[in-house]
Design a protein around this motif. Structure first.
Motif, PDB file in Angstrom:
ATOM      1  N   VAL A  42       0.845  -1.199   0.000  1.00 22.44           N
ATOM      2  CA  VAL A  42       0.000   0.000   0.000  1.00 22.44           C
ATOM      3  C   VAL A  42       0.883   1.253   0.000  1.00 22.44           C
ATOM      4  O   VAL A  42       0.613   2.209  -0.730  1.00 22.44           O
ATOM      5  CB  VAL A  42      -0.990  -0.016   1.184  1.00 22.44           C
ATOM      6  N   ALA A  43       1.949   1.233   0.778  1.00 25.54           N
ATOM      7  CA  ALA A  43       2.869   2.372   0.814  1.00 25.54           C
ATOM      8  C   ALA A  43       3.514   2.595  -0.559  1.00 25.54           C
ATOM      9  O   ALA A  43       3.681   3.741  -0.993  1.00 25.54           O
ATOM     10  CB  ALA A  43       3.944   2.157   1.878  1.00 25.54           C
ATOM     11  N   ALA A  44       3.847   1.517  -1.259  1.00 26.86           N
ATOM     12  CA  ALA A  44       4.443   1.635  -2.591  1.00 26.86           C
ATOM     13  C   ALA A  44       3.446   2.245  -3.575  1.00 26.86           C
ATOM     14  O   ALA A  44       3.817   3.073  -4.414  1.00 26.86           O
ATOM     15  CB  ALA A  44       4.918   0.262  -3.085  1.00 26.86           C
ATOM     16  N   ALA A  45       2.193   1.846  -3.476  1.00 24.20           N
ATOM     17  CA  ALA A  45       1.165   2.419  -4.351  1.00 24.20           C
ATOM     18  C   ALA A  45       1.013   3.909  -4.077  1.00 24.20           C
ATOM     19  O   ALA A  45       0.958   4.720  -5.006  1.00 24.20           O
ATOM     20  CB  ALA A  45      -0.165   1.690  -4.144  1.00 24.20           C
ATOM     21  N   ARG A  46       0.974   4.277  -2.805  1.00 29.64           N
ATOM     22  CA  ARG A  46       0.860   5.691  -2.439  1.00 29.64           C
ATOM     23  C   ARG A  46       2.073   6.480  -2.930  1.00 29.64           C
ATOM     24  O   ARG A  46       1.938   7.582  -3.460  1.00 29.64           O
ATOM     25  CB  ARG A  46       0.757   5.843  -0.921  1.00 29.64           C
ATOM     26  N   ALA A  47       3.261   5.909  -2.741  1.00 28.28           N
ATOM     27  CA  ALA A  47       4.493   6.585  -3.150  1.00 28.28           C
ATOM     28  C   ALA A  47       4.525   6.824  -4.662  1.00 28.28           C
ATOM     29  O   ALA A  47       5.127   7.794  -5.132  1.00 28.28           O
ATOM     30  CB  ALA A  47       5.714   5.780  -2.715  1.00 28.28           C
ATOM     31  N   ALA A  48       3.860   5.957  -5.411  1.00 26.93           N
ATOM     32  CA  ALA A  48       3.792   6.105  -6.865  1.00 26.93           C
ATOM     33  C   ALA A  48       2.718   7.115  -7.281  1.00 26.93           C
ATOM     34  O   ALA A  48       2.526   7.350  -8.478  1.00 26.93           O
ATOM     35  CB  ALA A  48       3.523   4.744  -7.503  1.00 26.93           C
ATOM     36  N   GLY A  49       2.021   7.679  -6.303  1.00 21.92           N
ATOM     37  CA  GLY A  49       0.989   8.669  -6.604  1.00 21.92           C
ATOM     38  C   GLY A  49      -0.363   8.083  -6.947  1.00 21.92           C
ATOM     39  O   GLY A  49      -1.246   8.781  -7.447  1.00 21.92           O
ATOM     40  N   LEU A  50      -0.545   6.805  -6.678  1.00 21.08           N
ATOM     41  CA  LEU A  50      -1.822   6.149  -6.960  1.00 21.08           C
ATOM     42  C   LEU A  50      -2.818   6.380  -5.839  1.00 21.08           C
ATOM     43  O   LEU A  50      -2.447   6.399  -4.659  1.00 21.08           O
ATOM     44  CB  LEU A  50      -1.610   4.644  -7.123  1.00 21.08           C
ATOM     45  N   ALA A  51      -4.069   6.545  -6.204  1.00 21.20           N
ATOM     46  CA  ALA A  51      -5.143   6.546  -5.214  1.00 21.20           C
ATOM     47  C   ALA A  51      -5.279   5.108  -4.706  1.00 21.20           C
ATOM     48  O   ALA A  51      -5.060   4.159  -5.460  1.00 21.20           O
ATOM     49  CB  ALA A  51      -6.444   7.003  -5.847  1.00 21.20           C
ATOM     50  N   VAL A  52      -5.615   4.942  -3.439  1.00 20.33           N
ATOM     51  CA  VAL A  52      -5.780   3.599  -2.876  1.00 20.33           C
ATOM     52  C   VAL A  52      -7.097   3.508  -2.122  1.00 20.33           C
ATOM     53  O   VAL A  52      -7.514   4.458  -1.454  1.00 20.33           O
ATOM     54  CB  VAL A  52      -4.604   3.194  -1.953  1.00 20.33           C
ATOM     55  N   GLY A  53      -7.751   2.361  -2.256  1.00 20.73           N
ATOM     56  CA  GLY A  53      -9.013   2.147  -1.573  1.00 20.73           C
ATOM     57  C   GLY A  53      -9.247   0.681  -1.313  1.00 20.73           C
ATOM     58  O   GLY A  53      -8.463  -0.178  -1.722  1.00 20.73           O
ATOM     59  N   VAL A  54     -10.353   0.409  -0.628  1.00 19.97           N
ATOM     60  CA  VAL A  54     -10.735  -0.955  -0.284  1.00 19.97           C
ATOM     61  C   VAL A  54     -12.180  -1.172  -0.712  1.00 19.97           C
ATOM     62  O   VAL A  54     -13.033  -0.306  -0.497  1.00 19.97           O
ATOM     63  CB  VAL A  54     -10.598  -1.224   1.236  1.00 19.97           C
ATOM     64  N   VAL A  55     -12.444  -2.338  -1.309  1.00 18.69           N
ATOM     65  CA  VAL A  55     -13.799  -2.776  -1.653  1.00 18.69           C
ATOM     66  C   VAL A  55     -13.987  -4.138  -1.001  1.00 18.69           C
ATOM     67  O   VAL A  55     -13.264  -5.070  -1.287  1.00 18.69           O
ATOM     68  CB  VAL A  55     -14.021  -2.822  -3.189  1.00 18.69           C
ATOM     69  N   THR A  56     -14.954  -4.232  -0.093  1.00 14.64           N
ATOM     70  CA  THR A  56     -15.067  -5.452   0.704  1.00 14.64           C
ATOM     71  C   THR A  56     -16.511  -5.873   0.933  1.00 14.64           C
ATOM     72  O   THR A  56     -17.351  -5.065   1.328  1.00 14.64           O
ATOM     73  CB  THR A  56     -14.324  -5.284   2.058  1.00 14.64           C
ATOM     74  N   ASN A  57     -16.783  -7.145   0.657  1.00 13.48           N
ATOM     75  CA  ASN A  57     -18.073  -7.743   1.004  1.00 13.48           C
ATOM     76  C   ASN A  57     -18.049  -8.060   2.498  1.00 13.48           C
ATOM     77  O   ASN A  57     -17.122  -8.732   2.956  1.00 13.48           O
ATOM     78  CB  ASN A  57     -18.301  -9.056   0.243  1.00 13.48           C
ATOM     79  N   GLN A  58     -19.053  -7.618   3.232  1.00 14.21           N
ATOM     80  CA  GLN A  58     -19.134  -7.892   4.665  1.00 14.21           C
ATOM     81  C   GLN A  58     -20.538  -8.382   5.011  1.00 14.21           C
ATOM     82  O   GLN A  58     -21.337  -7.679   5.631  1.00 14.21           O
ATOM     83  CB  GLN A  58     -18.734  -6.653   5.474  1.00 14.21           C
ATOM     84  N   SER A  59     -20.830  -9.606   4.603  1.00 18.50           N
ATOM     85  CA  SER A  59     -22.161 -10.183   4.826  1.00 18.50           C
ATOM     86  C   SER A  59     -22.453 -10.443   6.296  1.00 18.50           C
ATOM     87  O   SER A  59     -23.598 -10.725   6.651  1.00 18.50           O
ATOM     88  CB  SER A  59     -22.329 -11.473   4.019  1.00 18.50           C
ATOM     89  N   ALA A  60     -21.455 -10.330   7.157  1.00 19.44           N
ATOM     90  CA  ALA A  60     -21.699 -10.490   8.598  1.00 19.44           C
ATOM     91  C   ALA A  60     -22.779  -9.521   9.064  1.00 19.44           C
ATOM     92  O   ALA A  60     -23.548  -9.832   9.979  1.00 19.44           O
ATOM     93  CB  ALA A  60     -20.417 -10.268   9.388  1.00 19.44           C
ATOM     94  N   ILE A  61     -22.871  -8.363   8.422  1.00 17.27           N
ATOM     95  CA  ILE A  61     -23.886  -7.374   8.792  1.00 17.27           C
ATOM     96  C   ILE A  61     -25.276  -7.917   8.460  1.00 17.27           C
ATOM     97  O   ILE A  61     -26.168  -7.928   9.319  1.00 17.27           O
ATOM     98  CB  ILE A  61     -23.619  -6.032   8.091  1.00 17.27           C
ATOM     99  N   ALA A  62     -25.459  -8.398   7.231  1.00 15.67           N
ATOM    100  CA  ALA A  62     -26.767  -8.939   6.826  1.00 15.67           C
ATOM    101  C   ALA A  62     -27.144 -10.179   7.626  1.00 15.67           C
ATOM    102  O   ALA A  62     -28.317 -10.401   7.911  1.00 15.67           O
ATOM    103  CB  ALA A  62     -26.759  -9.272   5.337  1.00 15.67           C
ATOM    104  N   LYS A  63     -26.163 -10.962   7.999  1.00 15.21           N
ATOM    105  CA  LYS A  63     -26.401 -12.193   8.754  1.00 15.21           C
ATOM    106  C   LYS A  63     -26.669 -11.931  10.239  1.00 15.21           C
ATOM    107  O   LYS A  63     -27.001 -12.835  10.982  1.00 15.21           O
ATOM    108  CB  LYS A  63     -25.205 -13.140   8.620  1.00 15.21           C
ATOM    109  N   GLY A  64     -26.499 -10.680  10.681  1.00 18.72           N
ATOM    110  CA  GLY A  64     -26.708 -10.347  12.084  1.00 18.72           C
ATOM    111  C   GLY A  64     -25.554 -10.768  12.978  1.00 18.72           C
ATOM    112  O   GLY A  64     -25.683 -10.804  14.200  1.00 18.72           O
ATOM    113  N   LEU A  65     -24.394 -11.058  12.389  1.00 21.20           N
ATOM    114  CA  LEU A  65     -23.226 -11.478  13.164  1.00 21.20           C
ATOM    115  C   LEU A  65     -22.359 -10.299  13.589  1.00 21.20           C
ATOM    116  O   LEU A  65     -21.462 -10.453  14.418  1.00 21.20           O
ATOM    117  CB  LEU A  65     -22.387 -12.469  12.342  1.00 21.20           C
TER     118      LEU A  65
END
Length: 182
Positions: A42-65
């Motif tokens: 992630v630090a290398a991506a930032r150092a290269a001037g790239l935007a960085v983000g996260v995309v994550t499925n979190q079905s624990a919320i829908a499952k009530g966990l």
């Protein structure tokens, strides 16, 4: 296998088994353990001037966990240990909810691109399963698969670009970034 020649401006990471060790339905920030090399990548991506983000499925919320607040606290710990990230996109739905955001659908990638002020085609999604790469392709972005023990052989065979580690995946992106020199 390589990425296309289009210059890239950002990278979106999957969370579990890509940035941090997967703990099924984790809603406890204390159980967050970075994958080897994740913070450096992630630090290398930032150092290269790239935007960085996260995309994550979190079905624990829908499952009530887990609650959204618990997932957000866990994500904040990931951000602290591996980030910082410019954007987080979380799908709180379960597989049967028929939402537009759950990977392999493109919703989170498209939303992240918009929030970053980029075209989805300027992004790469790095993840450990076919759904991560599928979301990238569905959004018009590129995908890099970093296989783990749970990655199915068919997912590896179907992937256009496969890297042996998160650092290798980011190096591929940096080599194709807008600021890269030939």
């Amino acid at each position: 296998m390589a990425l296309t020649d289009r210059p890239l401006r950002g990278v979106l990471f999957d969370r579990d088994d890509t940035l941090v060790v997967d703990v099924p339905y984790n809603a406890d920030p204390e159980r967050v353990v970075p994958v080897a090399g994740a913070a450096d990548a992630v630090a290398a991506a930032r150092a290269a001037g790239l935007a960085v983000g996260v995309v994550t499925n979190q079905s624990a919320i829908a499952k009530g966990l887990a609650t959204r607040d618990q997932v957000d606290a866990t994500n904040a710990r990931v951000d602290e240990l591996v980030g910082p990230f410019d954007v987080w996109e979380v799908c709180p739905h379960d597989r049967g909810d028929d939402c537009a955001c759950r990977k392999p659908r493109p919703g989170m990638v498209l939303s992240a691109a918009q929030r970053l002020g980029l075209d989805a085609a300027d992004l790469v999604v790095i993840g450990d399963i076919g759904a991560d790469v599928g979301a990238a392709v569905a959004a018009g972005a590129q995908g890099i698969l970093v296989p783990t023990a749970r990655t199915m052989p068919a997912e590896v065979e179907a992937a256009t670009t496969v890297a042996g580690s998160i650092e290798e995946a980011v190096a591929l992106v940096v080599a194709r970034s807008v600021g890269a020199t030939a």
